[in-house]
Scaffold this motif. Structure first.
Motif, PDB file in Angstrom:
ATOM      1  N   LYS A 268       0.827  -1.201   0.000  1.00 30.46           N
ATOM      2  CA  LYS A 268       0.000   0.000   0.000  1.00 30.46           C
ATOM      3  C   LYS A 268       0.861   1.250   0.000  1.00 30.46           C
ATOM      4  CE  LYS A 268      -3.747   2.342   2.454  1.00 30.46           C
ATOM      5  NZ  LYS A 268      -4.682   2.290   3.606  1.00 30.46           N
ATOM      6  N   ALA A 269       1.944   1.236   0.786  1.00 28.46           N
ATOM      7  CA  ALA A 269       2.839   2.397   0.850  1.00 28.46           C
ATOM      8  C   ALA A 269       3.519   2.628  -0.496  1.00 28.46           C
ATOM      9  CB  ALA A 269       3.874   2.200   1.952  1.00 28.46           C
ATOM     10  N   PHE A 270       3.994   1.538  -1.114  1.00 23.43           N
ATOM     11  CA  PHE A 270       4.642   1.675  -2.419  1.00 23.43           C
ATOM     12  C   PHE A 270       3.661   2.151  -3.489  1.00 23.43           C
ATOM     13  CE2 PHE A 270       8.146  -1.304  -1.016  1.00 23.43           C
ATOM     14  CZ  PHE A 270       9.164  -0.365  -1.179  1.00 23.43           C
ATOM     15  N   SER A 271       2.421   1.687  -3.431  1.00 21.38           N
ATOM     16  CA  SER A 271       1.435   2.043  -4.456  1.00 21.38           C
ATOM     17  C   SER A 271       1.097   3.525  -4.430  1.00 21.38           C
ATOM     18  CB  SER A 271       0.162   1.220  -4.276  1.00 21.38           C
ATOM     19  OG  SER A 271      -0.502   1.560  -3.066  1.00 21.38           O
ATOM     20  N   THR A 272       1.188   4.156  -3.248  1.00 20.78           N
ATOM     21  CA  THR A 272       0.892   5.596  -3.169  1.00 20.78           C
ATOM     22  C   THR A 272       2.002   6.442  -3.780  1.00 20.78           C
ATOM     23  OG1 THR A 272       1.912   5.809  -0.982  1.00 20.78           O
ATOM     24  CG2 THR A 272      -0.437   5.253  -1.057  1.00 20.78           C
ATOM     25  N   CYS A 273       3.172   5.841  -3.987  1.00 22.92           N
ATOM     26  CA  CYS A 273       4.313   6.587  -4.525  1.00 22.92           C
ATOM     27  C   CYS A 273       4.629   6.248  -5.981  1.00 22.92           C
ATOM     28  CB  CYS A 273       5.566   6.319  -3.700  1.00 22.92           C
ATOM     29  SG  CYS A 273       5.434   6.729  -1.959  1.00 22.92           S
ATOM     30  N   SER A 274       4.128   5.122  -6.470  1.00 22.31           N
ATOM     31  CA  SER A 274       4.537   4.636  -7.782  1.00 22.31           C
ATOM     32  C   SER A 274       4.190   5.599  -8.909  1.00 22.31           C
ATOM     33  CB  SER A 274       3.908   3.267  -8.050  1.00 22.31           C
ATOM     34  OG  SER A 274       2.498   3.334  -7.964  1.00 22.31           O
ATOM     35  N   SER A 275       2.991   6.172  -8.882  1.00 24.13           N
ATOM     36  CA  SER A 275       2.586   7.098  -9.945  1.00 24.13           C
ATOM     37  C   SER A 275       3.497   8.315  -9.984  1.00 24.13           C
ATOM     38  CB  SER A 275       1.134   7.536  -9.740  1.00 24.13           C
ATOM     39  OG  SER A 275       0.256   6.440  -9.820  1.00 24.13           O
ATOM     40  N   HIS A 276       3.782   8.860  -8.810  1.00 25.07           N
ATOM     41  CA  HIS A 276       4.642  10.038  -8.743  1.00 25.07           C
ATOM     42  C   HIS A 276       6.046   9.708  -9.225  1.00 25.07           C
ATOM     43  CE1 HIS A 276       7.304  12.965  -6.574  1.00 25.07           C
ATOM     44  NE2 HIS A 276       6.428  13.798  -7.099  1.00 25.07           N
ATOM     45  N   LEU A 277       6.561   8.539  -8.896  1.00 25.10           N
ATOM     46  CA  LEU A 277       7.893   8.143  -9.329  1.00 25.10           C
ATOM     47  C   LEU A 277       7.976   8.018 -10.847  1.00 25.10           C
ATOM     48  CD1 LEU A 277       9.022   5.504  -6.668  1.00 25.10           C
ATOM     49  CD2 LEU A 277      10.179   7.647  -7.252  1.00 25.10           C
ATOM     50  N   VAL A 278       6.928   7.479 -11.467  1.00 27.69           N
ATOM     51  CA  VAL A 278       6.906   7.339 -12.926  1.00 27.69           C
ATOM     52  C   VAL A 278       6.937   8.719 -13.584  1.00 27.69           C
ATOM     53  CG1 VAL A 278       5.528   6.574 -14.893  1.00 27.69           C
ATOM     54  CG2 VAL A 278       5.744   5.106 -12.894  1.00 27.69           C
ATOM     55  N   VAL A 279       6.116   9.644 -13.082  1.00 32.28           N
ATOM     56  CA  VAL A 279       6.072  10.994 -13.647  1.00 32.28           C
ATOM     57  C   VAL A 279       7.415  11.702 -13.464  1.00 32.28           C
ATOM     58  CG1 VAL A 279       5.004  13.274 -13.429  1.00 32.28           C
ATOM     59  CG2 VAL A 279       3.582  11.217 -13.373  1.00 32.28           C
ATOM     60  N   VAL A 280       8.012  11.570 -12.285  1.00 30.04           N
ATOM     61  CA  VAL A 280       9.314  12.184 -12.025  1.00 30.04           C
ATOM     62  C   VAL A 280      10.371  11.638 -12.990  1.00 30.04           C
ATOM     63  CG1 VAL A 280      11.227  12.273 -10.372  1.00 30.04           C
ATOM     64  CG2 VAL A 280       8.905  12.787  -9.622  1.00 30.04           C
ATOM     65  N   SER A 281      10.374  10.334 -13.192  1.00 26.17           N
ATOM     66  CA  SER A 281      11.359   9.714 -14.084  1.00 26.17           C
ATOM     67  C   SER A 281      11.200  10.215 -15.516  1.00 26.17           C
ATOM     68  CB  SER A 281      11.222   8.191 -14.041  1.00 26.17           C
ATOM     69  OG  SER A 281      11.421   7.696 -12.732  1.00 26.17           O
ATOM     70  N   LEU A 282       9.963  10.275 -15.986  1.00 26.93           N
ATOM     71  CA  LEU A 282       9.715  10.734 -17.356  1.00 26.93           C
ATOM     72  C   LEU A 282      10.126  12.194 -17.537  1.00 26.93           C
ATOM     73  CD1 LEU A 282       6.213   9.132 -18.082  1.00 26.93           C
ATOM     74  CD2 LEU A 282       8.397   8.491 -19.111  1.00 26.93           C
ATOM     75  N   PHE A 283       9.687  13.037 -16.620  1.00 24.37           N
ATOM     76  CA  PHE A 283       9.919  14.472 -16.785  1.00 24.37           C
ATOM     77  C   PHE A 283      11.389  14.833 -16.597  1.00 24.37           C
ATOM     78  CE2 PHE A 283      10.152  18.829 -15.172  1.00 24.37           C
ATOM     79  CZ  PHE A 283       9.502  19.504 -16.191  1.00 24.37           C
ATOM     80  N   PHE A 284      11.963  14.479 -15.455  1.00 23.40           N
ATOM     81  CA  PHE A 284      13.341  14.879 -15.179  1.00 23.40           C
ATOM     82  C   PHE A 284      14.320  14.200 -16.125  1.00 23.40           C
ATOM     83  CE2 PHE A 284      11.579  16.424 -11.203  1.00 23.40           C
ATOM     84  CZ  PHE A 284      12.371  17.534 -10.943  1.00 23.40           C
TER      85      PHE A 284
END
Length: 347
Positions: A268-284
């Protein structure tokens, strides 16, 4: 037509005529700084992505579809967050701001880009070029800051849950978002002013589809050192520092999650962060490859490809990444469509 000394050509459109320097002459002027006294061009020529009509038509159709989907997805996200009380939380407040700036980000480039794909003459006035660079940089830098704020939100939620109501209170969230927007527009102004103080020596062809800072600095014939320093210092402040804070936040999050005893809790903790991590990886990933890669190792085609990706692809993916993986957003959408969703499922 060519001049007698074969050093330049004249390029005309229905409104004006421009001097187009031959490559050898341009290289010589870049090395020697000749023509520093030339006044600032009042119009520039954007060479765009392709000179072939068939390719440009195909690109127009593709980018128009991406633009419409970007507008629909991001504006729908903002509407859902505003209209559904269950989404009036810090995380969704940040998400709605992210969606709003994506609309401004793409709208600062794509409408003109689409018009130029269908136009024979792709000139842009000095004022429009400056305005485009300013808005494009401002929205892009705001996204860097906002993604950092969102990582802090996830850090507090997972690592300091008891302090979350205090640290992420409404006034504090508004202050962080307001600072992100204001700081980004200030940094953008500094970069834009430093760029348009350069000497272009009559050079008017921008080998790009927008007035982007690296392309404009490359076009300058003299005194570009100061603008390059401003650009790289800004990159450290707006890219490297935010990314470092994001990495630090997720390092602390990872340490906390690994100490959670239950597998379900860790998931559950990882799932709340996964979307943000994907967006950060793509953008940065794409932006850093554009602004911090050594100029000598970057072809014009590579720079244009990187720009296309973070201008068109990333904004259209953001609402999809956040919505398809988020049950609360899906439930809010179903309620808006008038469907009975029953009890709200746990995220």
């Amino acid at each position: 037509m060519n001049t007698d000394d074969n050093q330049c050509q004249v390029y005309c459109n229905p409104k004006n005529c421009f001097t187009r320097l031959n490559p050898d002459t341009r290289d010589k002027m870049n090395r020697t700084g000749e023509g520093n006294q030339t006044s600032m061009p009042q119009e520039f020529i954007l060479l765009g992505l392709s000179s072939h009509p068939e390719v440009r038509l195909a690109l127009f159709v593709a980018f128009l579809a991406l633009y419409l989907v970007t507008l629909l997805g991001n504006l729908l996200t903002v509407l859902l967050v505003v209209s559904d009380p269950l989404l009036h939380t810090p995380m969704y407040f940040f998400l709605s701001n992210l969606s709003l700036l994506e609309v401004g980000y793409t709208s600062s480039v794509l409408p003109q880009m689409l018009a130029h794909l269908l136009a024979e003459h792709r000139d842009i006035s000095l004022a429009r070029c400056m305005a485009q660079m300013y808005l494009f940089l401002a929205f892009g830098i705001t996204e860097c800051f906002l993604l950092t704020v969102m990582s802090y939100d996830r850090y507090v939620a997972i690592c300091l849950p008891l302090h979350y109501p205090l640290l992420m209170a409404k006034k504090g969230c508004m202050a962080m978002v307001g600072t992100s927007w204001a700081g980004a527009f200030l940094v953008s102004a500094v970069n834009t002013v430093s760029t348009f103080q350069l000497s272009f020596c009559g050079h008017q062809e921008i080998d790009h589809f927008l007035c982007e800072m690296p392309a404009m600095v490359s076009l300058a014939c003299a005194r570009k050192g100061q603008a390059q320093i401003v650009m790289y210092v800004s990159c450290v402040f707006t890219l490297v520092c935010p990314l470092s804070l994001i990495v630090l936040s997720y390092a602390r999050i990872l340490g906390t999650v690994l100490n959670i005893p239950s597998t379900a809790g860790r998931h559950k903790a990882f799932s709340t962060c996964s979307s943000h991590l994907v967006v950060v990886s793509l953008f940065f990933g794409t932006v850093i490859s554009m602004y911090l890669r050594p100029r000598s190792s970057s072809s014009v085609g590579q720079l244009k490809t990187s720009s296309v990706f973070y201008i068109t692809v990333t904004p259209v993916l953001n609402p999809i990444i956040y919505s398809l993986r988020n049950k609360e957003v899906i439930c809010a959408l179903r309620k808006m469509m008038g469907k009975d969703v029953g009890a709200l499922p746990e995220q």
